[in-house]
Design an enzyme around this catalytic site. Structure first.
Site, PDB file in Angstrom:
ATOM      1  CG  ASP A  36      -1.890   1.182   1.124  1.00 14.65           C
ATOM      2  OD1 ASP A  36      -2.848   1.067   0.329  1.00 14.65           O
ATOM      3  OD2 ASP A  36      -1.677   2.212   1.784  1.00 14.65           O
ATOM      4  CE1 TYR A  41       0.738   7.557   2.837  1.00 18.62           C
ATOM      5  CE2 TYR A  41       1.103   5.340   2.034  1.00 18.62           C
ATOM      6  CZ  TYR A  41       0.270   6.289   2.584  1.00 18.62           C
ATOM      7  OH  TYR A  41      -1.033   5.965   2.892  1.00 18.62           O
ATOM      8  CE  LYS A  70      -3.413   4.760  -0.038  1.00 18.28           C
ATOM      9  NZ  LYS A  70      -2.091   4.470   0.523  1.00 18.28           N
ATOM     10  CG  HIS A 103      -3.828   9.916  -0.175  1.00 24.70           C
ATOM     11  ND1 HIS A 103      -2.464   9.776  -0.244  1.00 24.70           N
ATOM     12  CD2 HIS A 103      -4.167   9.484   1.056  1.00 24.70           C
ATOM     13  CE1 HIS A 103      -2.015   9.279   0.903  1.00 24.70           C
ATOM     14  NE2 HIS A 103      -3.026   9.097   1.703  1.00 24.70           N
ATOM     15  N   GLY A 213      -4.986   0.895  15.212  1.00 22.06           N
ATOM     16  CA  GLY A 213      -5.513   2.030  15.968  1.00 22.06           C
ATOM     17  C   GLY A 213      -4.448   3.062  16.312  1.00 22.06           C
ATOM     18  CD  GLN A 215      -0.004   0.442  19.386  1.00 24.79           C
ATOM     19  OE1 GLN A 215      -0.874   0.630  20.237  1.00 24.79           O
ATOM     20  NE2 GLN A 215       1.279   0.460  19.663  1.00 24.79           N
ATOM     21  N   PRO A 268      11.262  -6.870  10.977  1.00 29.10           N
ATOM     22  CG  PRO A 268      13.265  -7.494   9.930  1.00 29.10           C
ATOM     23  CD  PRO A 268      12.685  -6.478  10.874  1.00 29.10           C
ATOM     24  CG  ASP A 269      11.386 -10.636  15.035  1.00 31.60           C
ATOM     25  OD1 ASP A 269      11.858 -11.297  14.079  1.00 31.60           O
ATOM     26  OD2 ASP A 269      11.961 -10.496  16.133  1.00 31.60           O
TER      27      ASP A 269
HETATM   28  P1  NAP Z   1      -0.812   0.593  11.566  1.00 31.54           P
HETATM   29  O1  NAP Z   1      -0.277  -0.248  10.500  1.00 31.54           O
HETATM   30  O2  NAP Z   1      -2.107   0.219  12.230  1.00 31.54           O
HETATM   31  O3  NAP Z   1       0.232   0.779  12.752  1.00 31.54           O
HETATM   32  C1  NAP Z   1       1.590   1.014  12.521  1.00 31.54           C
HETATM   33  C2  NAP Z   1       2.249   1.211  13.863  1.00 31.54           C
HETATM   34  O4  NAP Z   1       2.105   0.031  14.662  1.00 31.54           O
HETATM   35  C3  NAP Z   1       3.721   1.472  13.754  1.00 31.54           C
HETATM   36  O5  NAP Z   1       4.051   2.376  14.779  1.00 31.54           O
HETATM   37  C4  NAP Z   1       4.345   0.107  14.021  1.00 31.54           C
HETATM   38  O6  NAP Z   1       5.609   0.277  14.623  1.00 31.54           O
HETATM   39  C5  NAP Z   1       3.373  -0.508  14.986  1.00 31.54           C
HETATM   40  N1  NAP Z   1       3.241  -1.968  14.835  1.00 31.54           N
HETATM   41  C6  NAP Z   1       3.200  -2.670  13.679  1.00 31.54           C
HETATM   42  N2  NAP Z   1       3.044  -3.979  13.916  1.00 31.54           N
HETATM   43  C7  NAP Z   1       2.996  -4.122  15.269  1.00 31.54           C
HETATM   44  C8  NAP Z   1       2.869  -5.232  16.119  1.00 31.54           C
HETATM   45  N3  NAP Z   1       2.745  -6.468  15.637  1.00 31.54           N
HETATM   46  N4  NAP Z   1       2.843  -5.020  17.450  1.00 31.54           N
HETATM   47  C9  NAP Z   1       2.942  -3.763  17.959  1.00 31.54           C
HETATM   48  N5  NAP Z   1       3.093  -2.660  17.197  1.00 31.54           N
HETATM   49  C10 NAP Z   1       3.108  -2.836  15.842  1.00 31.54           C
HETATM   50  O7  NAP Z   1      -1.006   2.106  11.088  1.00 31.54           O
HETATM   51  P2  NAP Z   1      -0.728   2.961   9.763  1.00 31.54           P
HETATM   52  O8  NAP Z   1       0.664   2.821   9.311  1.00 31.54           O
HETATM   53  O9  NAP Z   1      -1.258   4.306  10.035  1.00 31.54           O
HETATM   54  O10 NAP Z   1      -1.713   2.279   8.710  1.00 31.54           O
HETATM   55  C11 NAP Z   1      -1.317   1.239   7.878  1.00 31.54           C
HETATM   56  C12 NAP Z   1      -1.163   1.711   6.458  1.00 31.54           C
HETATM   57  O11 NAP Z   1      -2.390   2.250   5.983  1.00 31.54           O
HETATM   58  C13 NAP Z   1      -0.178   2.861   6.253  1.00 31.54           C
HETATM   59  O12 NAP Z   1       1.161   2.469   6.341  1.00 31.54           O
HETATM   60  C14 NAP Z   1      -0.600   3.344   4.890  1.00 31.54           C
HETATM   61  O13 NAP Z   1      -0.106   2.487   3.877  1.00 31.54           O
HETATM   62  C15 NAP Z   1      -2.119   3.238   4.993  1.00 31.54           C
HETATM   63  N6  NAP Z   1      -2.762   4.508   5.397  1.00 31.54           N
HETATM   64  C16 NAP Z   1      -3.580   5.132   4.504  1.00 31.54           C
HETATM   65  C17 NAP Z   1      -4.190   6.333   4.817  1.00 31.54           C
HETATM   66  C18 NAP Z   1      -5.077   7.015   3.820  1.00 31.54           C
HETATM   67  O14 NAP Z   1      -5.428   8.198   4.015  1.00 31.54           O
HETATM   68  N7  NAP Z   1      -5.490   6.337   2.783  1.00 31.54           N
HETATM   69  C19 NAP Z   1      -3.962   6.926   6.079  1.00 31.54           C
HETATM   70  C20 NAP Z   1      -3.149   6.253   6.989  1.00 31.54           C
HETATM   71  C21 NAP Z   1      -2.572   5.044   6.644  1.00 31.54           C
HETATM   72  P3  NAP Z   1       6.968  -0.312  13.951  1.00 31.54           P
HETATM   73  O15 NAP Z   1       7.043   0.186  12.547  1.00 31.54           O
HETATM   74  O16 NAP Z   1       8.001   0.238  14.865  1.00 31.54           O
HETATM   75  O17 NAP Z   1       6.820  -1.800  14.053  1.00 31.54           O
END
Ligand code: NAP
Length: 318
Positions: A36, A41, A70, A103, A213, A215, A268-269
């Site tokens: 994604d 980004y 996007k 987007h 959420g 995180q 990676p984990d």
């Molecule tokens: P997310 O994937 O829910 O959370 C990412 C956060 O959680 C990072 O801080 C990561 O830290 C941590 N994390 C990941 N796996 C974990 C685990 N197993 N245990 C504990 N912590 C963990 O949030 P997001 O990045 O906001 O959303 C995911 C994706 O959605 C984005 O990367 C993007 O591609 C997309 N997105 C789209 C929009 C939009 O407007 N369309 C907006 C926001 C996001 P580490 O990296 O340190 O592991």
């Protein structure tokens, strides 16, 4: 190319450029086949390098992958949509994008690619008080230009992000090519049942972003520590019952309710952890208890961050 989107994808927002190519290769090794991405980004060049490296190392072929990108807010005018798409294609080193999404339903004044890329939110970053410059571009004009991308073969499918149900109804009234996807923030604190039901009623698939959420929002000071879903009782109890982590329970909940999910991590984990959610099932009681956490808490809200970060008040959900 893949005909169906893998239900767990790899999110690329906030992965630093210097880590992105290696993260993409590592994610492919871990088993991810769906990425994604987005112009905004700022790491599409490095994402493309990672994909190219994985292909040249024989880990995958292009046909094994689903890549989403996007259209950024500054490219909504019909004459700029193809320009933006071609830039993403070039950066990603792809001939076709599997899914191209608007987007945000927010049109901003155009910024030429050779002036600043990605253009981000404010028009004049060097000003004493940088602000967003809005553009008067109706979303139906942007959509028509998105449809032209499909007709030209530059993208396989098109869709939208951050639309409300009102905008989805409107889009369906004029779309010649139906949106394949609605990508929205969704997790147990923001369950979005009505919006998901509305999209599915039209046959539009739904992807949940920020599936973990809060995180993602701690580092941006957009969430408080006590808002973590990982320590909530129904999530922790289900994790213990199934011998999985709290994160795996949250991700499983997302997939089991019929949304695709796109968790991001550079570790990676955690890449492996976040993919390993097919070997257990949450009971109806567990699903209901997790859904009951809903507080309609939106972490990614332009009605809040545009004012605090960009000196411009631009709500879209209220
Ligand atoms: P997310 O994937 O829910 O959370 C990412 C956060 O959680 C990072 O801080 C990561 O830290 C941590 N994390 C990941 N796996 C974990 C685990 N197993 N245990 C504990 N912590 C963990 O949030 P997001 O990045 O906001 O959303 C995911 C994706 O959605 C984005 O990367 C993007 O591609 C997309 N997105 C789209 C929009 C939009 O407007 N369309 C907006 C926001 C996001 P580490 O990296 O340190 O592991």
């Amino acid at each position: 190319m893949l005909e169906t989107m893998p239900r767990v994808g790899f999110g690329l927002w906030k992965i630093p450029q210097e880590d992105t190519a290696a993260s993409v290769v590592e994610a492919i090794r871990a088993g991810y086949r769906h990425f994604d991405s987005a112009a905004d980004y700022g790491n599409e060049v490095q994402t493309g390098e990672g994909i190219a490296r994985a292909i040249s190392e024989g880990l995958i072929t292009r046909e094994d992958l689903w890549v989403t990108s996007k259209l950024w807010n500054t490219f909504h005018a019909p004459e700029h949509v193809e320009l933006a798409c071609r830039k993403s294609l070039e950066d990603l080193q792809l001939e076709q994008i599997d899914l191209y999404l608007i987007h945000f339903p927010i049109a901003l004044e155009f910024v030429p690619i050779d002036k600043r890329y990605p253009p981000e939110w404010v028009h004049d970053p060097d000003a004493a008080e940088p602000r967003m410059h809005k553009a008067s571009v109706p979303l139906h004009e942007t959509w028509a230009a998105m449809e032209a991308l499909v007709d030209k073969g530059l993208v396989k499918r098109i869709g939208v992000c951050n639309y409300t149900s009102g905008l989805v109804h409107d889009l369906m009234s004029y779309a010649h090519i139906k949106p394949a996807m609605l990508q929205i923030e969704a997790h147990p604190y923001l369950t979005q049942e009505k919006l998901i039901r509305c999209a599915k009623g039209y046959g539009i698939d739904v992807t949940a972003f920020s599936p973990l959420g809060a995180q993602s929002y701690f580092e941006l000071d957009m969430a408080r520590k006590e808002e973590s879903l990982l320590e909530t009782a129904p999530v922790m109890v289900a994790a213990q019952t199934h011998g999985k982590t709290a994160a795996q329970v949250l991700l499983r909940w997302g997939v089991q309710r019929g949304t695709a999910i796109i968790p991001k991590t550079t570790k990676p984990d955690r890449m492996r952890e976040n993919l390993a959610i097919d070997d257990f099932e949450l009971s109806q009681v567990e699903m209901a208890a997790i859904s009951a956490l809903n507080q309609n808490r939106r972490f990614n809200d332009p009605g809040v961050f545009t004012e605090s970060a960009f000196n411009t008040f631009h709500p879209i959900y209220d």
